[in-house]
Design a protein around this motif. Structure first.
Motif, short mmCIF file in Angstrom:
data_model
loop_
_atom_site.label_atom_id
_atom_site.label_comp_id
_atom_site.label_asym_id
_atom_site.label_seq_id
_atom_site.Cartn_x
_atom_site.Cartn_y
_atom_site.Cartn_z
N GLY A 258 56.21 48.64 37.23
CA GLY A 258 57.36 47.75 37.12
C GLY A 258 57.65 47.45 35.69
O GLY A 258 56.80 47.43 34.96
N LYS B 117 67.10 52.70 40.20
CA LYS B 117 66.43 52.02 39.25
C LYS B 117 66.76 52.24 37.59
O LYS B 117 66.57 53.53 37.30
N TYR C 81 58.18 42.03 42.35
CA TYR C 81 58.65 43.07 43.05
C TYR C 81 59.61 43.94 42.03
O TYR C 81 60.14 43.57 41.03
N ILE C 82 59.92 45.14 42.11
CA ILE C 82 60.83 46.21 41.52
C ILE C 82 62.13 45.79 42.13
O ILE C 82 62.54 46.07 42.99
N HIS C 83 63.05 45.73 41.11
CA HIS C 83 64.51 45.30 41.11
C HIS C 83 65.26 46.77 41.38
O HIS C 83 65.09 47.65 40.33
N HIS D 210 64.71 45.46 47.11
CA HIS D 210 63.46 44.77 46.30
C HIS D 210 62.22 45.43 46.81
O HIS D 210 62.03 45.61 47.89
N ASP E 98 60.14 42.85 36.73
CA ASP E 98 59.77 43.31 37.72
C ASP E 98 58.40 42.38 38.21
O ASP E 98 58.08 41.91 39.31
N PRO F 173 54.58 49.93 44.19
CA PRO F 173 54.92 50.76 43.08
C PRO F 173 55.91 51.54 43.40
O PRO F 173 56.18 51.89 44.56
N LEU F 174 56.61 52.08 42.37
CA LEU F 174 57.72 53.21 42.52
C LEU F 174 56.94 54.30 42.04
O LEU F 174 56.34 54.57 41.03
N LEU G 11 65.75 52.16 33.82
CA LEU G 11 64.54 52.30 33.25
C LEU G 11 64.79 52.47 31.63
O LEU G 11 65.68 53.27 31.33
N GLN H 147 59.77 53.54 29.73
CA GLN H 147 59.44 53.25 31.24
C GLN H 147 59.55 54.62 31.73
O GLN H 147 58.79 55.13 32.98
#
Length: 117
Positions: free
Chosen positions: A28, A10, A37-39, A87, A32, A91-92, A12, A16
């Motif tokens: 995100g 990811k 969704y989080i790329h 994807h 995102d 959350p990450l 950032l 972030q």
């Protein structure tokens, strides 16, 4: 054995990354949130992602993400040029990130992968 990698990356911004470190969770970036969704990118996709979507940015970090903990919230979907991208529909979490650091380039221009330690 899975046909998909077990690690993705990811990109950032510094702000972030600070949120992820402070809160232990990243919901995100604006793109995102807009897409739902989080790329993420594989190591083979990472340099092209940075060059295409973050050109000229100097405040970037790269987080190495262990994909094994996401289960059904991780989907491999067709995107740029027909490639399958990871994807994350959720959350990450910082606990899924095993290495991160400021974005650096190797001599050939490719993005250097973060190393745990």
């Amino acid at each position: 054995m899975s046909e998909f990698p077990v690690t993705a990356y990811k990109v950032l911004t510094a702000d972030q990354m600070a949120v992820l470190e402070r809160d232990g969770i990243f919901l995100g970036a604006p793109i995102d949130l807009a897409d739902g969704y989080i790329h993420l990118s594989t190591c083979e996709q990472l340099t092209e992602t940075v060059d295409k979507h973050f050109a000229g940015r100097t405040d970037l970090h790269v987080a190495a993400v262990d994909l094994g903990s996401f289960g059904a919230s991780l989907k491999w979907e067709e995107s740029r040029g027909g490639q399958l991208f990871p994807h994350l529909y959720g959350p990450l979490l910082l606990e899924a990130v095993f290495a991160y650091g400021p974005l650096e380039r190797l001599a050939d221009g490719s993005v250097k992968l973060p190393v745990a330690g």
